[in-house]
Design a protein around this motif. Sequence first.
Motif, short mmCIF file in Angstrom:
data_model
loop_
_atom_site.label_atom_id
_atom_site.label_comp_id
_atom_site.label_asym_id
_atom_site.label_seq_id
_atom_site.Cartn_x
_atom_site.Cartn_y
_atom_site.Cartn_z
N ARG A 196 -4.99 16.03 8.78
CA ARG A 196 -5.84 15.73 9.93
C ARG A 196 -5.99 14.22 10.11
O ARG A 196 -5.97 13.71 11.24
CB ARG A 196 -7.21 16.38 9.74
N GLU A 197 -6.16 13.50 9.00
CA GLU A 197 -6.28 12.04 9.06
C GLU A 197 -5.00 11.41 9.60
O GLU A 197 -5.05 10.48 10.42
CB GLU A 197 -6.60 11.50 7.66
N HIS A 198 -3.85 11.93 9.16
CA HIS A 198 -2.57 11.43 9.63
C HIS A 198 -2.40 11.67 11.12
O HIS A 198 -1.92 10.79 11.86
CB HIS A 198 -1.44 12.10 8.84
N GLU A 199 -2.80 12.85 11.57
CA GLU A 199 -2.70 13.18 12.99
C GLU A 199 -3.61 12.29 13.83
O GLU A 199 -3.21 11.81 14.90
CB GLU A 199 -3.08 14.66 13.19
N LEU A 200 -4.82 12.04 13.34
CA LEU A 200 -5.76 11.17 14.06
C LEU A 200 -5.24 9.74 14.15
O LEU A 200 -5.31 9.11 15.21
CB LEU A 200 -7.12 11.20 13.36
N LYS A 201 -4.70 9.23 13.03
CA LYS A 201 -4.15 7.87 13.02
C LYS A 201 -2.97 7.74 13.98
O LYS A 201 -2.80 6.71 14.64
CB LYS A 201 -3.74 7.47 11.60
N LYS B 32 0.83 -1.19 0.00
CA LYS B 32 0.00 0.00 0.00
C LYS B 32 0.87 1.25 0.00
O LYS B 32 1.96 1.26 0.54
CB LYS B 32 -0.90 -0.01 1.23
N VAL B 33 0.34 2.29 -0.62
CA VAL B 33 1.02 3.58 -0.60
C VAL B 33 0.64 4.27 0.71
O VAL B 33 -0.55 4.41 1.04
CB VAL B 33 0.59 4.45 -1.80
N SER B 34 1.62 4.71 1.46
CA SER B 34 1.37 5.30 2.77
C SER B 34 0.64 6.63 2.66
O SER B 34 0.75 7.34 1.65
CB SER B 34 2.69 5.51 3.52
N LEU B 35 -0.11 6.95 3.70
CA LEU B 35 -0.83 8.22 3.74
C LEU B 35 0.14 9.40 3.70
O LEU B 35 -0.15 10.43 3.07
CB LEU B 35 -1.68 8.27 5.01
N PHE C 50 -5.83 6.17 -4.83
CA PHE C 50 -6.61 7.39 -4.67
C PHE C 50 -8.06 7.03 -4.39
O PHE C 50 -8.71 6.39 -5.23
CB PHE C 50 -6.49 8.26 -5.93
N SER C 51 -8.55 7.44 -3.25
CA SER C 51 -9.90 7.09 -2.83
C SER C 51 -10.94 7.74 -3.73
O SER C 51 -10.65 8.65 -4.52
CB SER C 51 -10.13 7.53 -1.38
N GLU C 52 -12.18 7.28 -3.60
CA GLU C 52 -13.28 7.83 -4.38
C GLU C 52 -13.48 9.32 -4.05
O GLU C 52 -13.78 10.13 -4.94
CB GLU C 52 -14.56 7.05 -4.11
N LEU C 53 -13.31 9.67 -2.79
CA LEU C 53 -13.41 11.07 -2.38
C LEU C 53 -12.35 11.92 -3.08
O LEU C 53 -12.63 13.01 -3.59
CB LEU C 53 -13.27 11.19 -0.87
N PHE D 86 2.66 14.12 -1.88
CA PHE D 86 2.40 14.24 -3.32
C PHE D 86 1.37 15.33 -3.59
O PHE D 86 1.57 16.19 -4.47
CB PHE D 86 1.90 12.90 -3.87
N THR D 87 0.27 15.33 -2.84
CA THR D 87 -0.79 16.31 -3.05
C THR D 87 -0.30 17.72 -2.77
O THR D 87 -0.59 18.66 -3.53
CB THR D 87 -1.99 15.99 -2.13
#
Length: 258
Positions: free
Chosen positions: A164-169, A67-70, A134-137, A76-77
């Motif tokens: 934010r997702e990275h911080e939560l994880k 898997k490609v890490s978050l 890349f997620s559907e979102l 990249f983004t």
Amino acid sequence: MPTFSYTAKSFKGETKSGERTAKNKSELAKILHQEGYVLISVTEEGAIGKKRPFSKIWRGAIPFLGKVSLTEKMMFTRNLRIMIAAGLALPRALRTLANQAKSKKLKQALMETAEEITKGKSFSQGLVRHPDIFSELFQNMIEVGEEAGTLEEVLKILTRQMEREHELKAKIKGAMVYPIVIISAMVGIGILMLIMVVPKLAETFEELGIDLPPTTKLVIATGNFLAHFWYLLPLIIFALVFALRVILKTKLGKKVMD
């Protein structure tokens, strides 16, 4: 100065095609960006056919299964937004980021997406081919950004959401360390008891001739199995984890997990 045939999109979502002279592709991208356009594809007049086919570059490459890490997707983004803001053509920005990517899977996906854009497809259409990265979102947000001409702003929003997702994880992982250690110790002690203690108790019960309940018989049978076939334990654990991952990918499995 060379002449370039180009296709660009305005910040309002309008598509523009034509020919223009510039020192190089980078200067053309900057000029168009100043006019409110993002360069999508460009070809130098008389240079058609010089490009090396994409299939030849990657022929025989072994696909990366991990898997490609978050974190890598977040970087990249963020970098893509900066490159587009600087006036860099989208295909060139994707290829540059592909060369910098640590993940082989992400690198291949970005190269393929750049190739699709060069052929005339949109950025979001190229991302659809890589739903495992890349997620559907993510795909839908990029599509909205392209249509509305707000791709830079959309990439900025996606970067913030990933941060934010990275911080939560990270917080969840930190909070789960102690429970995981305790549960792992409990499972290890339970397996040792099944292998070393339960078979001896089973011999005692057999000598006494006691009629045991079904649950106790199941525990004793499990202990005897592990005592004789302990080397199968890693395979059993692997099979259970694999089956769980497959189930969780189904719609029903996702609902149960949620």
